[in-house]
Scaffold this active site. Structure first.
Site, short mmCIF file in Angstrom:
data_model
loop_
_atom_site.label_atom_id
_atom_site.label_comp_id
_atom_site.label_asym_id
_atom_site.label_seq_id
_atom_site.Cartn_x
_atom_site.Cartn_y
_atom_site.Cartn_z
N SER A 1 37.05 30.18 43.05
CA SER A 1 37.07 30.12 44.52
C SER A 1 37.56 31.45 45.09
CB SER A 1 37.99 28.97 44.95
OG SER A 1 38.07 28.91 46.35
N ASP B 1 47.42 39.72 40.88
CA ASP B 1 46.02 39.80 41.32
C ASP B 1 45.76 39.07 42.63
OD1 ASP B 1 43.46 40.95 40.55
OD2 ASP B 1 42.75 38.90 40.50
N CYS C 1 39.33 34.35 47.02
CA CYS C 1 40.60 34.58 47.74
C CYS C 1 40.26 35.04 49.16
CB CYS C 1 41.43 35.63 46.99
SG CYS C 1 40.85 37.33 47.21
N CYS D 1 38.08 38.19 49.31
CA CYS D 1 36.66 37.99 49.00
C CYS D 1 35.99 37.05 50.00
CB CYS D 1 36.52 37.51 47.57
SG CYS D 1 37.17 38.74 46.40
N ASN E 1 36.28 41.18 37.48
CA ASN E 1 37.58 41.74 37.86
C ASN E 1 37.92 42.94 36.97
OD1 ASN E 1 40.61 41.94 37.82
ND2 ASN E 1 40.41 40.25 39.27
N GLU F 1 34.14 39.22 42.86
CA GLU F 1 33.15 39.23 43.94
C GLU F 1 32.89 40.63 44.48
OE1 GLU F 1 35.85 37.39 43.64
OE2 GLU F 1 35.60 35.35 44.38
N HIS G 1 37.96 42.74 42.55
CA HIS G 1 37.91 41.34 42.18
C HIS G 1 36.49 41.07 41.66
CE1 HIS G 1 41.57 39.45 44.43
NE2 HIS G 1 41.92 40.38 43.57
#
Lengths: 156, 156
Positions: free
Chosen positions: B87, B152, B89, B92, B51, B64, B62
């Site tokens: 996990s 975020d 969002c 992503c 991030n 990912e 982010h």
């Protein structure tokens, strides 16, 4: 077309024109012609951008994510309008849902239709504009560059 | 932890360790501690990232999406594994669905649970690992930085 951050774009047509101008800018750079822009509740331009897969080898920069990045850190997107030249793919639809972007203007959902109905179900106000000139530019690009286009949307 | 592109990470635990190392790297930079990494069908590291909201003022990065960008242009993600410390969002998760990423390893779905069930429904093989050390790092960060964390994930 001239545009700068902070400039007011009052109507949906004026907002979409910024996304279209970004799409044309991307095409002129040899890239995929998809552009987008974010506006605050007063119609002031927060940021705009275009697809950068070809220009920067950056698969993460779709038109919408590029505009989102260029708009900088925002505390809330509830009253923000995102104008995009092409219907948002799942990646960009996920962006809209996660950040609760209030309003979406879609310039073309003929050449590609992503998750616009899904974001609408989750509270985003969606307006499909289907600009004929834009539809022709994107349609011609897909016909001329099928492999590149499929790469950009993750199709085998 | 040392890691480089092309290096083989054979097991799920080894792959997740790269994502965790990226999360710690982000934390050491003063950022939000979320990291991710992509691996090809043989377990070779394609790219990793973390991030960058704080470090670069980049709301689009982010863990990912940062790893996805750093992995460069790929023609197919069907046999790719994405390891992420937290996990994913909706943003992503949309990335995973659009690009048909084959396998997802989730390091922590206790502090946050995004669209992991949704991507599983659409064909992604999801493994939740819930690493205790990682869960503590992220949990402590959220308690200490609630405003930044909410920014975020687009929460008002």
């Amino acid at each position: 077309m001239e545009f700068k951050v902070g400039q007011i774009f009052a109507t949906d047509e004026e907002k979409l024109a910024v996304a279209i101008a970004e799409a044309h800018l991307g095409l002129s750079e040899g890239g995929i012609p998809i552009g987008a822009a974010l506006f605050d509740k007063d119609g002031a331009l927060l940021g705009s951008g275009h697809n950068l897969r070809v220009q920067q080898g950056d698969a993460s920069m779709h038109g919408e994510t590029s505009a989102f990045r260029n708009a900088g850190r925002q505390r809330s997107y509830k009253h923000v309008t995102l104008a995009t030249s092409l219907s948002p793919c799942w990646y960009c639809s996920g962006l809209i849902r996660q950040f609760n972007i209030g309003k979406l203007l879609v310039g073309d959902d003929i050449n590609f239709k992503g998750g616009q109905d899904w974001v609408q179900e989750h509270g985003c106000e969606v307006t499909v504009m289907n600009d004929p000139g834009l539809i022709k530019v994107m349609g011609d690009f897909i016909i001329a560059n099928p492999t590149l286009w499929n790469e950009d949307i993750g199709e085998d």
